[in-house]
Design a protein around this motif. Structure first.
Motif, short mmCIF file in Angstrom:
data_model
loop_
_atom_site.label_atom_id
_atom_site.label_comp_id
_atom_site.label_asym_id
_atom_site.label_seq_id
_atom_site.Cartn_x
_atom_site.Cartn_y
_atom_site.Cartn_z
N TYR A 68 17.98 15.57 5.16
CA TYR A 68 17.53 16.53 4.16
C TYR A 68 16.01 16.65 4.25
N LEU A 69 15.57 17.89 4.35
CA LEU A 69 14.15 18.19 4.53
C LEU A 69 13.60 18.90 3.30
N CYS A 70 12.40 18.52 2.89
CA CYS A 70 11.74 19.29 1.83
C CYS A 70 10.60 20.08 2.45
N ALA A 71 10.25 21.18 1.80
CA ALA A 71 9.21 22.07 2.33
C ALA A 71 8.49 22.75 1.18
N PRO A 72 7.32 22.22 0.80
CA PRO A 72 6.53 22.90 -0.23
C PRO A 72 5.78 24.09 0.35
N LEU A 73 5.53 25.07 -0.50
CA LEU A 73 4.82 26.27 -0.06
C LEU A 73 3.81 26.65 -1.11
N SER A 74 2.56 26.75 -0.70
CA SER A 74 1.52 27.22 -1.61
C SER A 74 1.69 28.71 -1.85
N GLY A 75 1.23 29.19 -2.98
CA GLY A 75 1.45 30.59 -3.34
C GLY A 75 0.81 31.58 -2.38
N THR A 76 -0.33 31.20 -1.81
CA THR A 76 -1.04 32.13 -0.93
C THR A 76 -0.71 31.91 0.53
N ALA A 77 0.07 30.89 0.82
CA ALA A 77 0.38 30.58 2.22
C ALA A 77 1.48 31.49 2.73
#
Lengths: 112, 112
Positions: free
Chosen positions: B88-97
């Protein structure tokens, strides 16, 4: 519904040879991505595209080139393959950057 | 630099129990966080997306929490089954990315 299709599935190259990996998606997604996955390193972004005719560098772009001439296709090129490029390559696509990515099943590339 | 940490050691649990996987991030202010499942020899498959203003998200037996103060997301699988065994992989994303960064993943093994 094919989703994301990667060609070829397996390939063995000799050092210095060149090749192109093809990714095709049939979901009309704007964004497309190329990753490599190595043991213990996770998925690392090589290059990506935010739309037809655009490309941008990711985390590990050296030694690779890409092109997005058609919206549905994203090509990854290795001009002069090196053993360090032995890896599993995944292509993915998404409608927008903050929406889920759809992945292909990968290309397993070995460079001797 | 931005860093995503997932437990690299495999999580072994018994069928029927609740599995809890952790994703910690530093030097990030993600607006979204995604979780994916990856089976051996296959590409990752999207499971859930949670936004920064959502504390919890559920889908069938899956639950994700997102604590922006602790900089942590927890992924729960209730009533786990051997078929849940995967990475299981997590992946955060910044709003501007415009691109995701993936953690290295945690392998879950559910035994009878």
């Amino acid at each position: 519904n094919a989703g994301v299709t990667q060609t070829p599935k397996f390939r063995v190259l000799k050092t210095g040879q060149s090749m192109t990996l093809l990714c095709a998606q049939d979901m009309n997604h704007e964004y497309m991505y190329w990753y490599r996955q190595d043991p213990g390193m996770g998925l690392r972004l090589i290059h990506y595209s935010v739309g037809e005719g655009t490309t941008a560098k990711g985390e590990v772009p050296d030694g690779y080139n890409v092109s997005r001439l058609k919206k549905q296709n994203f090509l990854l090129g290795l001009e002069s393959a090196a053993p360090s490029q032995t890896s599993v390559y995944f292509c993915a696509s998404s409608p927008l950057s903050n929406q889920p990515q759809h992945f292909g099943d990968g290309t397993r590339l070995s460079i001797l | 630099s931005q860093k995503i940490e997932q437990n690299s050691e495999a999580l072994n649990i018994q069928e029927g129990k609740t599995a809890t996987l952790t994703c910690n991030y530093t030097n990030y202010s993600p607006a979204y966080l995604q979780w994916y499942r990856q089976d051996p020899g296959r590409g990752p498959v999207f499971l859930l997306l949670i936004r920064e203003n959502e504390k919890e998200k559920r889908k069938e037996r899956l639950k994700v929490t997102f604590d922006t103060t602790l900089k942590q997301s927890l992924f729960h699988i209730t009533a786990s089954q051997p078929a849940d065994s995967a990475t299981y992989l997590c992946a955060p994303l910044s709003g501007t990315a415009s691109k995701l960064t993936f953690g290295t993943g945690t392998r879950l093994q559910v035994t009878l």
